[in-house]
Design an enzyme around this catalytic site. Structure first.
Site, mmCIF file in Angstrom:
data_model
loop_
_atom_site.group_PDB
_atom_site.id
_atom_site.type_symbol
_atom_site.label_atom_id
_atom_site.label_comp_id
_atom_site.label_asym_id
_atom_site.label_seq_id
_atom_site.Cartn_x
_atom_site.Cartn_y
_atom_site.Cartn_z
ATOM 1 N N HIS A 48 0.797 -1.221 0.000
ATOM 2 C CA HIS A 48 0.000 0.000 0.000
ATOM 3 C C HIS A 48 0.835 1.280 0.000
ATOM 4 O O HIS A 48 0.302 2.363 -0.250
ATOM 5 C CB HIS A 48 -0.941 0.011 1.208
ATOM 6 C CG HIS A 48 -2.025 -1.021 1.125
ATOM 7 N ND1 HIS A 48 -2.968 -1.035 0.125
ATOM 8 C CD2 HIS A 48 -2.307 -2.094 1.914
ATOM 9 C CE1 HIS A 48 -3.786 -2.063 0.298
ATOM 10 N NE2 HIS A 48 -3.405 -2.724 1.374
ATOM 11 N N ARG A 73 7.097 -6.373 2.791
ATOM 12 C CA ARG A 73 5.798 -6.857 2.302
ATOM 13 C C ARG A 73 5.698 -6.548 0.815
ATOM 14 O O ARG A 73 5.798 -5.401 0.405
ATOM 15 C CB ARG A 73 4.629 -6.211 3.042
ATOM 16 C CG ARG A 73 3.291 -6.703 2.476
ATOM 17 C CD ARG A 73 2.112 -6.440 3.375
ATOM 18 N NE ARG A 73 1.669 -5.048 3.380
ATOM 19 C CZ ARG A 73 0.482 -4.646 3.846
ATOM 20 N NH1 ARG A 73 -0.349 -5.534 4.373
ATOM 21 N NH2 ARG A 73 0.158 -3.374 3.851
ATOM 22 N N ASP A 87 16.748 -11.199 -3.473
ATOM 23 C CA ASP A 87 18.033 -10.853 -4.067
ATOM 24 C C ASP A 87 18.449 -9.423 -3.729
ATOM 25 O O ASP A 87 19.650 -9.109 -3.716
ATOM 26 C CB ASP A 87 17.995 -11.050 -5.580
ATOM 27 C CG ASP A 87 18.027 -12.523 -5.991
ATOM 28 O OD1 ASP A 87 18.281 -13.369 -5.118
ATOM 29 O OD2 ASP A 87 17.793 -12.820 -7.171
ATOM 30 N N GLU A 152 -6.302 -12.681 6.002
ATOM 31 C CA GLU A 152 -7.092 -11.460 6.141
ATOM 32 C C GLU A 152 -8.429 -11.553 5.405
ATOM 33 O O GLU A 152 -8.917 -10.576 4.839
ATOM 34 C CB GLU A 152 -6.287 -10.243 5.672
ATOM 35 C CG GLU A 152 -5.464 -10.441 4.431
ATOM 36 C CD GLU A 152 -4.460 -9.314 4.180
ATOM 37 O OE1 GLU A 152 -4.601 -8.241 4.789
ATOM 38 O OE2 GLU A 152 -3.552 -9.514 3.366
ATOM 39 N N ASP A 178 -8.509 -5.656 6.355
ATOM 40 C CA ASP A 178 -9.128 -6.407 5.261
ATOM 41 C C ASP A 178 -10.077 -7.478 5.785
ATOM 42 O O ASP A 178 -11.112 -7.740 5.170
ATOM 43 C CB ASP A 178 -8.047 -7.028 4.382
ATOM 44 C CG ASP A 178 -7.407 -6.008 3.463
ATOM 45 O OD1 ASP A 178 -8.108 -5.478 2.587
ATOM 46 O OD2 ASP A 178 -6.208 -5.734 3.622
#
Length: 257
Positions: A48, A73, A87, A152, A178
């Site tokens: 987000h 995230r 990576d 969620e 959520d």
């Protein structure tokens, strides 16, 4: 030289409580400032917040030497996204919207090199291996990567026991916002039905060999969820904290006029 030790993964394995912060500012300078504040872990949010791979990498560069652990995230559970953030230097990856055990299993595979998984062999040229200086990175990385999946939705809670049985998942993180929307209470995670579902989920996770996590924005809720068995709790969001502090300062100063 092996892959660096992942203290967050170790803490989750022993269910040692970890207090964290959500970082949505998408700026390495802010992440660096926040590393001086004492949080055990910080989510660098690519779902987000306005982050891309380069901004996540830059934040990992300033968080990595600090006592805080950077959790990345990604926007959605895609194997190629997992590969890129690993990576770039992430050791712990948080996957949103994991509804089934098969989805969790796919993400666990994406986190690991063959034969345990499908992670591509590109570490030698990247910062994750210190550009080849960590000679044994590929041979040892699987033991140090940490996967947290987010439950969620009602579907995720229905499948929670199966998700908890997946090898390679270290923790399950409940997403109250959520979940509350999916349950018919958008913007109202405090609804009794939502809180009951969260409490049940945290207790089920805690009873398993996985660690339970959640995001809250007040310490009363943090204490309640710790008592219910949560191991890793984020207790605020950086942008919300900055905005509240700035609004209060502005209002207090104008009150002097």
């Amino acid at each position: 030289m092996p892959a660096p030790h992942n203290p967050f993964k170790a803490a989750l394995a022993t269910k040692t409580p970890q207090i964290g912060l959500w970082v949505s500012s998408a700026e390495a300078s802010i992440a660096e400032l926040l590393t001086s504040t004492g949080f055990d872990w910080m989510v660098l949010d690519g779902e987000h917040a306005p982050n891309d791979l380069r901004s996540l990498r830059d934040q990992l560069m300033v968080v990595e030497p600090s006592p805080s652990h950077g959790v990345v995230r990604i926007p959605v559970g895609e194997a190629w996204m997992v590969k890129q953030v690993l990576d770039a230097g992430a050791q712990t990856v948080l996957i949103p919207m994991v509804d089934t055990a098969d989805e969790a299993r796919d993400m666990a595979s994406a986190m690991r090199y063959p034969p345990e998984g499908i992670r591509g062999m590109g570490a030698s040229g990247g910062r994750v291996s210190h550009f080849g200086a960590i000679a044994d990175y590929v041979a040892t990385a699987n033991d140090q990567v940490c996967l947290v999946v987010q439950a969620e939705s009602r579907k995720a809670l229905e499948n929670l026991d199966e998700i908890l049985s997946v090898d390679g998942v270290d923790g399950v993180f409940i997403g109250p916002a959520d979940l509350s929307a999916d349950m018919g209470y958008p913007g109202n995670a405090g609804a009794p039905e939502v809180q009951e579902a969260i409490a049940d989920a945290l207790q089920r996770i805690h009873a398993s060999d996985k660690a339970a996590g959640i995001l809250v924005q007040d310490l009363g809720a943090a204490q309640r969820f710790l008592d219910l068995g949560a191991t890793f709790i984020a207790v605020g969001i950086d942008t919300v904290m900055f905005a509240k502090a700035a609004r209060k300062l502005s209002a207090d100063a104008k009150a002097l006029l």
